[in-house]
Write a protein that holds these residues in place. Structure first.
Motif, mmCIF file in Angstrom:
data_model
loop_
_atom_site.group_PDB
_atom_site.id
_atom_site.type_symbol
_atom_site.label_atom_id
_atom_site.label_comp_id
_atom_site.label_asym_id
_atom_site.label_seq_id
_atom_site.Cartn_x
_atom_site.Cartn_y
_atom_site.Cartn_z
ATOM 1 N N SER A 164 0.799 -1.326 0.150
ATOM 2 C CA SER A 164 0.015 -0.031 0.037
ATOM 3 C C SER A 164 0.641 1.180 0.099
ATOM 4 C CB SER A 164 -0.954 0.070 1.309
ATOM 5 O OG SER A 164 -0.308 0.172 2.247
ATOM 6 N N VAL A 165 0.244 2.387 -0.318
ATOM 7 C CA VAL A 165 0.928 3.835 -0.377
ATOM 8 C C VAL A 165 1.231 3.787 1.067
ATOM 9 C CG1 VAL A 165 0.553 6.036 -0.552
ATOM 10 C CG2 VAL A 165 -0.229 4.692 -2.341
ATOM 11 N N ALA A 166 0.644 3.571 2.140
ATOM 12 C CA ALA A 166 1.084 3.813 3.565
ATOM 13 C C ALA A 166 2.119 2.968 3.779
ATOM 14 C CB ALA A 166 -0.090 3.613 4.384
ATOM 15 N N GLN A 167 2.382 1.823 3.583
ATOM 16 C CA GLN A 167 3.453 0.858 3.738
ATOM 17 C C GLN A 167 4.681 1.524 2.969
ATOM 18 O OE1 GLN A 167 3.697 -1.803 6.194
ATOM 19 N NE2 GLN A 167 5.787 -1.325 5.755
ATOM 20 N N ALA A 168 4.343 1.836 1.697
ATOM 21 C CA ALA A 168 5.364 2.184 0.878
ATOM 22 C C ALA A 168 6.288 3.298 1.726
ATOM 23 C CB ALA A 168 5.143 2.691 -0.345
ATOM 24 N N MET A 169 5.099 4.445 2.159
ATOM 25 C CA MET A 169 5.672 5.505 2.864
ATOM 26 C C MET A 169 6.633 5.131 4.128
ATOM 27 S SD MET A 169 2.540 8.214 2.754
ATOM 28 C CE MET A 169 3.772 9.645 3.076
ATOM 29 N N VAL A 170 6.229 4.234 4.929
ATOM 30 C CA VAL A 170 6.977 3.638 5.899
ATOM 31 C C VAL A 170 8.286 3.150 5.591
ATOM 32 C CG1 VAL A 170 6.931 1.845 8.010
ATOM 33 C CG2 VAL A 170 4.792 3.214 7.524
ATOM 34 N N ASN A 171 8.411 2.279 4.418
ATOM 35 C CA ASN A 171 9.507 1.809 4.111
ATOM 36 C C ASN A 171 10.401 2.826 3.507
ATOM 37 O OD1 ASN A 171 8.184 -0.576 4.789
ATOM 38 N ND2 ASN A 171 7.833 -1.218 2.448
ATOM 39 N N ALA A 172 9.764 3.930 3.174
ATOM 40 C CA ALA A 172 10.777 4.827 2.745
ATOM 41 C C ALA A 172 11.076 6.000 3.554
ATOM 42 C CB ALA A 172 10.307 5.759 1.537
ATOM 43 N N GLY A 173 10.908 5.425 5.182
ATOM 44 C CA GLY A 173 11.498 6.398 6.161
ATOM 45 C C GLY A 173 10.182 7.421 6.307
ATOM 46 N N LEU A 174 9.166 7.699 5.777
ATOM 47 C CA LEU A 174 8.139 8.663 5.911
ATOM 48 C C LEU A 174 7.007 8.336 6.917
ATOM 49 C CD1 LEU A 174 8.005 9.754 2.097
ATOM 50 C CD2 LEU A 174 9.269 10.858 4.073
ATOM 51 N N ASP A 175 6.337 9.270 7.372
ATOM 52 C CA ASP A 175 5.193 9.107 8.315
ATOM 53 C C ASP A 175 4.092 9.183 7.589
ATOM 54 O OD1 ASP A 175 3.364 8.599 10.478
ATOM 55 O OD2 ASP A 175 4.591 9.965 11.770
ATOM 56 N N PRO A 176 3.043 8.160 7.141
ATOM 57 C CA PRO A 176 1.808 8.453 6.636
ATOM 58 C C PRO A 176 0.933 9.624 7.568
ATOM 59 C CG PRO A 176 2.090 6.155 6.514
ATOM 60 C CD PRO A 176 3.153 6.644 7.659
ATOM 61 N N SER A 177 1.114 9.640 8.871
ATOM 62 C CA SER A 177 0.335 10.535 9.591
ATOM 63 C C SER A 177 0.610 12.053 9.455
ATOM 64 C CB SER A 177 0.202 10.023 11.067
ATOM 65 O OG SER A 177 1.552 10.433 11.729
ATOM 66 N N ARG A 178 1.721 12.267 8.847
ATOM 67 C CA ARG A 178 2.280 13.592 8.879
ATOM 68 C C ARG A 178 2.181 14.098 7.363
ATOM 69 N NH1 ARG A 178 5.214 15.656 12.576
ATOM 70 N NH2 ARG A 178 6.720 16.957 10.974
ATOM 71 N N ILE A 179 1.491 13.422 6.364
ATOM 72 C CA ILE A 179 1.192 13.983 5.061
ATOM 73 C C ILE A 179 0.870 15.464 4.894
ATOM 74 C CG2 ILE A 179 -0.374 13.527 3.239
ATOM 75 C CD1 ILE A 179 -0.402 10.662 3.665
ATOM 76 N N ALA A 180 -0.064 15.830 5.809
ATOM 77 C CA ALA A 180 -0.429 17.152 5.994
ATOM 78 C C ALA A 180 0.414 18.389 5.986
ATOM 79 C CB ALA A 180 -1.373 17.456 6.820
ATOM 80 N N HIS A 181 1.805 17.680 6.624
ATOM 81 C CA HIS A 181 2.893 18.683 6.691
ATOM 82 C C HIS A 181 3.788 19.165 5.411
ATOM 83 C CE1 HIS A 181 3.169 18.516 11.293
ATOM 84 N NE2 HIS A 181 2.355 17.568 11.085
ATOM 85 N N ALA A 182 3.255 18.317 4.503
ATOM 86 C CA ALA A 182 3.818 18.690 3.187
ATOM 87 C C ALA A 182 2.891 20.001 2.574
ATOM 88 C CB ALA A 182 3.667 17.508 2.000
ATOM 89 N N ALA A 183 1.916 20.132 3.046
ATOM 90 C CA ALA A 183 1.000 21.165 2.567
ATOM 91 C C ALA A 183 1.583 22.588 2.529
ATOM 92 C CB ALA A 183 -0.212 21.179 2.951
#
Length: 581
Positions: A164-183
């Motif tokens: 999933s996108v969420a798992q891929a983000m974790v695998n890449a060292g990103l936090d899915p719960s912090r997506i809004a911080h990119a805005a």
């Protein structure tokens, strides 16, 4: 300040070399495939961040995996002009789609940094992590992160391996719960410019390196179906057949013909076709096909779509078939900002003699960004119009021309010239800009009220027209603030600065000349009751004295007209000076 041809040549060579370096970062040996949140994506980000830092930028990776760089303004925290494109690719891709826009933007910033230019606006470059949608089937994930328009359900979408996108983000060292911080907030950017290969043959056909995009095509995609009756290929007479494929084929030709005779910016494509039952000896009973229709104008596209669907129903009725359709994808057209288009057009005209405008048939990150900021795009010619293919190619000479034009456009935006400042200023600020040209408040206010102006030439034309209204009363008001010829203008005002510059050819160390000018001025004031006025710029003291002596012979009426003529000339020269800064 233009980028010189040699500077552009060297910068283009770096862009080409760096394109090759990025092409080496691929998941498939011998090909170029780099998808969102893959190890290759992160490697490309790191490489691009290094180049950004070398150009004088502060870098970071945001919460959705975009690589970002900022070249600070004169004052820290100022709004920024956004540049860049995407770093992901399709499978077995070319090496310039997306990457060219990021690498050229870095070169423009590096050039500004080399010349120690800090502007009123900052410049930010973003290498978007996903535009193509290759991995998860979702497009514009990177730019949607910047605009804060990620639907929550995107996190559950999976790739071909079930990740999933969420798992891929974790695998890449990103936090899915912090997506809004990119805005980013709307006020953080003033506008966005994206340089991109054309991905089509128009520029090559016009023998031009560059083109300015008018709009990114909107699109509708439809699943369509013709239903007839299957039958034996040998036993059913031709006049009794309800052949679904024959109806579909007739409609496909009509799609081509109707689109060709409509607006030239329209395109329509039947991309897939499936016959059932699909046997060599069976009349097709049903045919499913897709229609993709695009235009830079939603209204124009819808008019054609209605015609095509009406034609399909007509064909079905004549052949005893049933036609049905459903629209499964719609994206509106994205007009490019007219003012930014004009900026790019001027830049293209300067570097290649003329500017060609054209729509973009492909989608771009600018589509998402346009929901929050004005956008514009500069297209660069690519060989044969080939893209999404290893044969995708650009010429270094075209990249050099693109760098010259793009740098001019960027400078025009982040280093606004006097005309832009005059148009954008408050009435008080605009009046202050031209106050030293002539001490006539009524003229100043009228010129300010006539804004905005499309060019300096229009400012000057309007100023001349307004000055034709001047009479003796205006002359007397203006002369009250004007120094005598030969006297040293005093003070630190803009009026004094203009006067010092205008009288710079008068040799004040020549005592005899200074005395003669003083005597002439006194005689003139006694005769006409006002100071002697002449356009002094470029004239020697001796020449001015000679003209003064000649004008002492004028009648009062003639001298009023001559003084007004000189006042208009002086005002015009000073106004030209204001807008030449």
């Amino acid at each position: 300040m233009p980028m010189t041809p040699e500077e552009a040549r060297l910068a283009a060579a770096r862009v080409m070399a760096r394109s090759d370096k990025l092409a080496e970062i691929s998941a498939t040996p011998g090909e170029l495939t780099r998808v969102y949140l893959s190890p290759e994506h992160l490697q490309a980000n790191a490489r691009v961040a290094q180049w950004m830092a070398e150009a004088g930028m502060t870098t970071w990776q945001d919460a959705v995996g975009n690589i970002c760089g900022r070249y600070e303004a004169q004052q820290e925290g100022a709004p920024a002009l956004l540049l860049g494109s995407h770093l992901d690719t399709v499978r077995n891709a070319g090496r310039y789609d997306g990457m060219l826009g990021v690498l050229t933007a870095i070169e423009v910033v590096a050039w500004l940094n080399q010349h120690q230019v800090r502007a009123e606006q900052a410049i930010e470059i973003v290498g978007f992590g996903d535009e193509e949608g290759t991995r998860f089937g979702i497009t514009l994930l990177g730019s949607r992160g910047l605009t804060g328009t990620w639907p929550p359900e995107w996190l559950d979408c999976s790739d071909a391996q079930g990740i999933s996108v969420a798992q891929a983000m974790v695998n890449a060292g990103l936090d899915p719960s912090r997506i809004a911080h990119a805005a980013r907030l709307p006020q953080e950017f003033s506008a966005s410019l994206e340089l991109h290969i054309e991905q089509g043959p128009v520029l090559e056909g016009a023998n031009l390196a560059l083109g300015v995009v008018t709009a990114i095509n909107g699109a509708r995609r439809l699943n369509c179906r013709f239903d007839g009756e299957a039958g034996h290929a040998g036993t059913v007479p031709m006049n009794l057949r309800r052949d679904a494929l024959a109806g579909a084929a007739e409609w496909m030709v009509a799609v081509e013909q109707l689109t060709r005779t409509s607006d030239p910016t329209l395109v329509a494509t039947v991309g897939t076709l499936n016959c059932q039952p699909g046997a060599v000896n069976v009349i097709p009973g049903s045919v499913s096909l897709t229609l993709d229709i695009r235009s830079p104008s939603d209204e124009t596209r819808e008019v054609l779509l209605i015609k095509l669907l009406e034609k399909a129903q007509q064909i079905a009725q004549q052949r005893g078939l049933i036609f049905s359709h459903d629209i499964f994808y719609t994206t509106p057209a994205t007009p490019c900002d007219p003012g930014l288009q004009d900026t790019l057009i001027r830049a293209c005209e300067k570097v290649q003699g003329r500017a060609l405008t054209l729509p973009s048939g492909a989608g771009h990150d600018s589509m998402a960004l346009a929901e929050y900021w004005p956008v514009a795009m500069l297209f660069v010619r690519c060989a044969g119009g080939i893209s999404h293919h290893p044969a995708e190619s650009v010429e270094a000479s075209d990249v050099a021309v693109a760098l010259q034009a793009f740098s001019l456009a960027v400078q025009e935006i982040v280093l606004p010239d006097a005309l832009q400042q005059f148009n954008a200023a408050s009435p008080e600020q605009a009046t202050a800009m031209i106050a030293a040209c002539v001490a006539l408040p009524e003229w100043q206010h009228a010129l300010v009220a006539a804004r905005p102006f499309s060019s300096v030439e229009r400012v000057l034309e309007t100023a001349v027209a307004l000055s034709e209204r001047w009479r003796l009363a205006e002359l007397d008001i203006a002369l009250a603030a004007h120094p005598r010829i030969g006297d040293k203008p005093k003070g630190i005002s803009a009026e004094s600065a203009f006067s010092r510059q205008e009288q710079s050819s008068v040799n004040r160390h020549d005592a005899a000349l200074s005395q003669a000018l003083a005597q002439g001025n006194a005689e003139y004031e006694t005769r006409f009751g006002r100071v002697f006025l002449i356009r002094a710029k470029g004239r020697s003291g001796e020449e001015i004295l000679s003209i003064l002596q000649q004008r002492l012979k004028n009648t009062e009426a003639d001298e009023v007209q001559e003084a007004l003529r000189q006042l208009r000339q002086i005002t015009q020269l000073r106004l030209e000076g204001v807008f030449a800064r």
